[in-house]
Design an enzyme around this catalytic site. Sequence first.
Site, short mmCIF file in Angstrom:
data_model
loop_
_atom_site.label_atom_id
_atom_site.label_comp_id
_atom_site.label_asym_id
_atom_site.label_seq_id
_atom_site.Cartn_x
_atom_site.Cartn_y
_atom_site.Cartn_z
N SER A 19 2.78 -6.62 2.19
CA SER A 19 1.68 -6.63 2.45
C SER A 19 1.14 -7.23 1.55
O SER A 19 -0.01 -7.58 1.43
CB SER A 19 1.82 -5.25 3.07
OG SER A 19 0.59 -4.46 3.19
N LEU A 20 0.11 -5.41 1.22
CA LEU A 20 -1.04 -6.10 0.17
C LEU A 20 -0.72 -6.58 -0.35
O LEU A 20 -1.51 -6.84 -1.28
CB LEU A 20 -1.80 -4.72 0.06
CG LEU A 20 -2.79 -4.51 -1.09
CD1 LEU A 20 -4.31 -5.05 -0.72
CD2 LEU A 20 -3.51 -2.80 -1.81
N THR B 48 1.27 -0.94 0.02
CA THR B 48 0.23 0.16 0.24
C THR B 48 0.91 1.47 -0.21
O THR B 48 1.75 1.17 1.19
CB THR B 48 -0.78 -0.03 0.78
OG1 THR B 48 -1.66 -1.36 1.27
CG2 THR B 48 -2.31 1.18 1.12
N HIS C 6 6.77 -3.77 9.85
CA HIS C 6 6.06 -4.02 9.16
C HIS C 6 6.81 -3.27 7.71
O HIS C 6 6.55 -3.56 6.76
CB HIS C 6 4.12 -3.30 9.13
CG HIS C 6 3.48 -3.49 7.97
ND1 HIS C 6 3.06 -4.88 7.81
CD2 HIS C 6 3.71 -2.80 7.07
CE1 HIS C 6 2.74 -4.65 6.32
NE2 HIS C 6 2.24 -3.60 5.97
N ASP D 118 5.91 -6.15 13.91
CA ASP D 118 4.47 -5.42 13.14
C ASP D 118 3.54 -5.24 13.94
O ASP D 118 2.57 -6.57 14.26
CB ASP D 118 4.54 -7.09 12.08
CG ASP D 118 3.68 -5.64 11.25
OD1 ASP D 118 2.98 -4.83 11.30
OD2 ASP D 118 3.96 -6.18 9.49
#
Length: 264
Positions: A94-95, A28, A243, A216
């Site tokens: 992540s995404l 993201t 993260h 995270d």
Amino acid sequence: MPAVTTGTSVVNYLRTGEGPGLVLVHGTGADGPVNWGPLIDRLGGRFTVVAPDLSGTRRTVDDGAPIHVGLLVEQVLAAAEAAGLSEFHLVGHSLGAVVALALAGSRPELVRSVTAHAPWARTDPWMAFQFDLWTRLLGHDRELLARLLQLTAMSERTLEARTAADFAQATAGFTGLLDGAEEGFARQARANAEVDITALLPGITAPTLIIASEQDRIVPPHHQREVAARIPGAELLVLPGGHGLPFEDPDLFFGTLLERLKAL
């Protein structure tokens, strides 16, 4: 960089190197070069690397409709096909890790391996609350969102070592990345809030490594443990950091990915 049309999207993508296919899927608020530039440099041209810019980034254009994981899978597949890849290794953050796993579960015949950092199987109320906060802050003052992301994306070790000047510089950097990209970031944040790939995970047949960052606070490690448990034969690796590990400790993050790719 080239682009490919799929549905209502014109997807920009980076293609470089020669050799086995390697598709890199960003997280993201990033794009292909921002998320993966250090890894591409370290690969030394030994793979045919394809790094698409997903909907919500500056260089990929679509109809402005809500973003969902299925759309992003289609965009990654279109870029890989346009680049001439009939099969490929997948890496996501992540995404992008969610998208990579969804692709591997829905099209297992195309995927040689998957390495996914900080994925989650299904958005829970904690995460949905967080993503809603992102969009609210962004609509009010993007610097406030930049401050929050700095505090939640980095580990305690990194934050403890920062000076006041370091915090100010990082806040300015995050704010600059968001300048003019507010709507795209918000669309991706809303997509984060709707994730549910639980049904696809058991269909993954490629060798899979799930990487968790032990501190995270955006996608806590219990999500990576759940993802690994749902994928047959998946390995779980826990690394120190937060993260934002690709930016917090690029030597550790990209070095780990490089060793993984060398071993495949």
